[in-house]
Design a protein around this motif. Structure first.
Motif, PDB file in Angstrom:
ATOM      1  N   ILE A  54      62.165  27.336  22.618  1.00  0.00           N
ATOM      2  CA  ILE A  54      63.281  27.964  23.338  1.00  0.00           C
ATOM      3  C   ILE A  54      63.431  27.398  24.743  1.00  0.00           C
ATOM      4  O   ILE A  54      64.556  27.257  25.239  1.00  0.00           O
ATOM      5  N   ARG A  55      62.316  27.052  25.391  1.00  0.00           N
ATOM      6  CA  ARG A  55      62.412  26.582  26.771  1.00  0.00           C
ATOM      7  C   ARG A  55      63.304  25.353  26.922  1.00  0.00           C
ATOM      8  O   ARG A  55      64.196  25.347  27.778  1.00  0.00           O
ATOM      9  N   PRO A  56      63.114  24.283  26.136  1.00  0.00           N
ATOM     10  CA  PRO A  56      64.044  23.149  26.289  1.00  0.00           C
ATOM     11  C   PRO A  56      65.468  23.497  25.893  1.00  0.00           C
ATOM     12  O   PRO A  56      66.420  22.997  26.496  1.00  0.00           O
ATOM     13  N   VAL A  57      65.632  24.365  24.897  1.00  0.00           N
ATOM     14  CA  VAL A  57      66.990  24.779  24.520  1.00  0.00           C
ATOM     15  C   VAL A  57      67.652  25.541  25.659  1.00  0.00           C
ATOM     16  O   VAL A  57      68.831  25.336  25.968  1.00  0.00           O
ATOM     17  N   ASP A  58      66.876  26.419  26.297  1.00  0.00           N
ATOM     18  CA  ASP A  58      67.432  27.175  27.422  1.00  0.00           C
ATOM     19  C   ASP A  58      67.761  26.247  28.590  1.00  0.00           C
ATOM     20  O   ASP A  58      68.771  26.435  29.278  1.00  0.00           O
ATOM     21  N   ALA A  59      66.906  25.236  28.815  1.00  0.00           N
ATOM     22  CA  ALA A  59      67.209  24.274  29.884  1.00  0.00           C
ATOM     23  C   ALA A  59      68.483  23.499  29.586  1.00  0.00           C
ATOM     24  O   ALA A  59      69.314  23.264  30.480  1.00  0.00           O
ATOM     25  N   ILE A  60      68.659  23.110  28.329  1.00  0.00           N
ATOM     26  CA  ILE A  60      69.895  22.416  27.938  1.00  0.00           C
ATOM     27  C   ILE A  60      71.098  23.333  28.126  1.00  0.00           C
ATOM     28  O   ILE A  60      72.149  22.918  28.620  1.00  0.00           O
ATOM     29  N   ASP A  85      60.452  15.794  26.125  1.00  0.00           N
ATOM     30  CA  ASP A  85      59.555  14.688  25.751  1.00  0.00           C
ATOM     31  C   ASP A  85      58.987  14.914  24.356  1.00  0.00           C
ATOM     32  O   ASP A  85      57.777  14.969  24.143  1.00  0.00           O
ATOM     33  N   THR A  86      59.855  15.096  23.407  1.00  0.00           N
ATOM     34  CA  THR A  86      59.452  15.284  22.008  1.00  0.00           C
ATOM     35  C   THR A  86      60.333  14.403  21.142  1.00  0.00           C
ATOM     36  O   THR A  86      61.318  13.830  21.610  1.00  0.00           O
ATOM     37  N   SER A  87      59.949  14.307  19.903  1.00  0.00           N
ATOM     38  CA  SER A  87      60.730  13.498  18.955  1.00  0.00           C
ATOM     39  C   SER A  87      61.267  14.384  17.841  1.00  0.00           C
ATOM     40  O   SER A  87      61.254  14.012  16.672  1.00  0.00           O
ATOM     41  N   ASP A  88      61.725  15.572  18.212  1.00  0.00           N
ATOM     42  CA  ASP A  88      62.210  16.506  17.205  1.00  0.00           C
ATOM     43  C   ASP A  88      63.720  16.622  17.279  1.00  0.00           C
ATOM     44  O   ASP A  88      64.405  15.862  17.964  1.00  0.00           O
ATOM     45  N   GLU A  89      64.241  17.611  16.533  1.00  0.00           N
ATOM     46  CA  GLU A  89      65.690  17.790  16.451  1.00  0.00           C
ATOM     47  C   GLU A  89      66.290  18.203  17.791  1.00  0.00           C
ATOM     48  O   GLU A  89      67.454  17.879  18.072  1.00  0.00           O
ATOM     49  N   ILE A  90      65.528  18.926  18.629  1.00  0.00           N
ATOM     50  CA  ILE A  90      66.077  19.354  19.920  1.00  0.00           C
ATOM     51  C   ILE A  90      66.283  18.149  20.827  1.00  0.00           C
ATOM     52  O   ILE A  90      67.298  18.042  21.536  1.00  0.00           O
ATOM     53  N   ALA A  91      65.336  17.218  20.809  1.00  0.00           N
ATOM     54  CA  ALA A  91      65.519  15.988  21.590  1.00  0.00           C
ATOM     55  C   ALA A  91      66.716  15.199  21.082  1.00  0.00           C
ATOM     56  O   ALA A  91      67.510  14.662  21.874  1.00  0.00           O
ATOM     57  N   THR A 132      72.325  13.469  21.745  1.00  0.00           N
ATOM     58  CA  THR A 132      73.707  13.493  21.235  1.00  0.00           C
ATOM     59  C   THR A 132      74.664  14.113  22.255  1.00  0.00           C
ATOM     60  O   THR A 132      75.781  13.617  22.457  1.00  0.00           O
ATOM     61  N   MET A 133      74.219  15.197  22.904  1.00  0.00           N
ATOM     62  CA  MET A 133      75.066  15.830  23.922  1.00  0.00           C
ATOM     63  C   MET A 133      75.299  14.887  25.100  1.00  0.00           C
ATOM     64  O   MET A 133      76.411  14.822  25.647  1.00  0.00           O
ATOM     65  N   ASN A 134      74.271  14.155  25.502  1.00  0.00           N
ATOM     66  CA  ASN A 134      74.444  13.202  26.602  1.00  0.00           C
ATOM     67  C   ASN A 134      75.398  12.078  26.219  1.00  0.00           C
ATOM     68  O   ASN A 134      76.200  11.625  27.044  1.00  0.00           O
ATOM     69  N   ASP A 135      75.304  11.618  24.979  1.00  0.00           N
ATOM     70  CA  ASP A 135      76.255  10.598  24.517  1.00  0.00           C
ATOM     71  C   ASP A 135      77.678  11.143  24.539  1.00  0.00           C
ATOM     72  O   ASP A 135      78.624  10.443  24.932  1.00  0.00           O
ATOM     73  N   MET A 136      77.836  12.393  24.122  1.00  0.00           N
ATOM     74  CA  MET A 136      79.153  13.010  24.146  1.00  0.00           C
ATOM     75  C   MET A 136      79.674  13.133  25.581  1.00  0.00           C
ATOM     76  O   MET A 136      80.850  12.843  25.864  1.00  0.00           O
ATOM     77  N   LEU A 137      78.787  13.564  26.502  1.00  0.00           N
ATOM     78  CA  LEU A 137      79.193  13.675  27.901  1.00  0.00           C
ATOM     79  C   LEU A 137      79.574  12.315  28.477  1.00  0.00           C
ATOM     80  O   LEU A 137      80.520  12.213  29.284  1.00  0.00           O
ATOM     81  N   GLU A 138      78.857  11.274  28.063  1.00  0.00           N
ATOM     82  CA  GLU A 138      79.192   9.935  28.545  1.00  0.00           C
ATOM     83  C   GLU A 138      80.574   9.506  28.052  1.00  0.00           C
ATOM     84  O   GLU A 138      81.360   8.933  28.810  1.00  0.00           O
ATOM     85  N   ARG A 139      80.857   9.821  26.780  1.00  0.00           N
ATOM     86  CA  ARG A 139      82.186   9.490  26.256  1.00  0.00           C
ATOM     87  C   ARG A 139      83.270  10.295  26.970  1.00  0.00           C
ATOM     88  O   ARG A 139      84.353   9.768  27.276  1.00  0.00           O
ATOM     89  N   LEU A 140      82.994  11.570  27.222  1.00  0.00           N
ATOM     90  CA  LEU A 140      83.974  12.389  27.938  1.00  0.00           C
ATOM     91  C   LEU A 140      84.190  11.877  29.360  1.00  0.00           C
ATOM     92  O   LEU A 140      85.323  11.857  29.856  1.00  0.00           O
ATOM     93  N   GLU A 141      83.096  11.470  30.010  1.00  0.00           N
ATOM     94  CA  GLU A 141      83.229  10.939  31.367  1.00  0.00           C
ATOM     95  C   GLU A 141      84.051   9.658  31.365  1.00  0.00           C
ATOM     96  O   GLU A 141      84.939   9.466  32.212  1.00  0.00           O
TER      97      GLU A 141
END
Length: 437
Positions: free
Chosen positions: A158-164, A184-190, A195-204
């Motif tokens: 939950i902590r990384p999800v809440d930070a996101i 710093d993990t290799s799971d679905e949350i990372a 993916t969200m950062n890629d989306m933000l980059e496209r939006l920017e």
């Protein structure tokens, strides 16, 4: 807890069933030997510490018993029916119970009788109590450990999800340069954060292009509007001046220029929004090439040559394809020194249009940039030189080519002369015409 309670019950039933099985086997052994009249040795030799055996006759008189209860009265009152029965007895002369008593009917030499085999269930009760105590103490501890482990595990998720979530809630349209933190993990949350950062980059990128588009469009429209305003103010201030007719002619030219620019901007805006182009049909590309050739020759300027032509049909918008050829022709005419050539060929399933000029050429590092909106290379920045445009013509060409699933590239001339070659590849129409006319 319910599982532990069920396990305790199952253990109790299993142990009692095991006791009953052993007692029943003991009774069968005693019965088989009692038929031969060997009661004394049978009862004595098969005795055990936790098992009591009695053999009674039809008068409910004890005729044989283990030493633990020798001389004692019958354990039970003879059952009414002569079938094997099982009884729970709290107390026997040999000691306190509880006991499980098997009553087995038997045929004695003197007549009918019963064999009673009693087994103490103290060990069963002790085992069940110990197991229940273990569950009563251990299960809460296990439950506490499990809850703590789950709380830690869920907290780490939950902590990384809440930070996101917090970072995403702070990102607004006025500043799209921020990014959500990637754990710093290799799971679905990372993967979600990436993916969200890629989306933000496209939006920017899209936002920057939109702001640039609006700024460039405003700049392009400001110049003709300012010229119009000055000329109209002069005409109004001096209505008697015979030069008013010339002012009106200049105004007409500026209006035509703005109308063409607005039309180009609207075309690019519709393409950026993904709006579908107009109705498509079979288009004779060779007819459009010949028509553009005549138009360029009528305009004068550099010589315009037809380097070769083949019949070619494509599926698309005739209006847009004509616009593609017109923009390429105007671009070549604008940059050519003395000659422009057009060639149409077909190869395999493609129609290829070559538009060549003998101008200064385009450097390899600029060949992608010239297709961007409002781009003018250093030698083409002046709008006054031979009708320089606003820098959107080639952007429109690229948009039309993409709409028709084609490609456009820029290359050097093959004859080692200066100049550029614009190559447009469009898919030929299938035989029988388009599948969706």
């Amino acid at each position: 807890m319910a599982g532990g309670f069920a396990l305790v019950l199952l253990l109790q039933q299993s142990l009692i069933a095991s006791l009953d099985t052993v007692a029943s086997e003991r009774a069968q052994v005693v019965a088989s030997r009692a038929v031969g009249g060997n009661l004394g040795s049978t009862v004595t030799n098969t005795g055990s510490q936790n098992t009591l055996v009695q053999v009674v006759d039809s008068s409910n008189r004890v005729v044989a018993a283990t030493s633990d209860i020798d001389g004692e009265g019958p354990m039970l009152v003879a059952p009414a029916e002569r079938v094997t029965r099982v009884f729970n007895v709290d107390r026997l002369p040999a000691g306190d119970g509880p006991f499980r008593v098997i009553a087995l009917p038997v045929r004695l030499p003197t007549g009918s009788g019963w064999i009673y085999v009693a087994t103490s269930t103290n060990q069963v009760v002790s085992a069940v109590v110990n197991l229940a105590s273990l569950f009563g103490i251990g299960l809460p501890l296990v439950l506490i450990v499990v809850v703590w482990a789950l709380w830690r595990a869920v907290g780490q998720v939950i902590r990384p999800v809440d930070a996101i979530r917090r970072r995403a809630s702070s990102i607004g349209g006025e500043d799209l340069s921020q990014r959500v933190p990637v754990p710093d993990t290799s799971d679905e949350i990372a993967s979600l954060a990436v993916t969200m950062n890629d989306m933000l980059e496209r939006l920017e990128t899209a936002s920057l292009r939109q702001r640039q588009f609006v700024g460039d469009a405003s700049h392009e429209l400001r110049s003709p509007l300012a010229a119009l305003q000055v000329q109209v103010e002069v005409a109004i201030a001096h209505p008697e001046d015979p030069g008013s007719a010339l002012v009106l002619a200049n105004v007409e030219g500026q209006v035509a220029r703005m109308a063409a620019l607005i039309d180009d901007l609207l075309f690019l805006a519709r393409g950026a929004e993904g709006a579908p182009r107009g109705p498509t049909r079979l288009v004779d590309l060779d007819d459009l090439v010949l028509s553009e050739l005549r138009r360029l020759r009528e305009l004068g300027g550099p010589a315009v040559e037809l380097d070769g032509i083949r019949a070619a049909r494509v599926v698309g918008s005739e209006r847009d394809l004509a616009r593609l050829l017109r923009n390429l022709g105007d671009n070549a005419r604008h940059h050519a020194h003395s000659q422009v050539s057009i060639r149409l060929t077909t190869r395999e399933n493609w129609a290829k249009i070559y538009v060549t000029d003998d101008g200064a050429g385009i450097q390899p590092q600029d060949r992608d940039r010239v297709f961007e909106r409002f781009t003018r290379l250093d030698d083409a920045r002046s709008r006054t030189a031979r009708g320089g445009g606003a820098g959107v013509g080639l952007s429109i060409v690229r948009q039309i080519v993409r709409d028709h699933q084609g490609t456009i590239t820029i290359r050097d001339r093959s004859d080692d002369h200066a100049g550029s070659v614009f190559l447009v590849c469009l898919p030929l129409a299938p035989e029988g015409g388009p599948s969706h006319p």
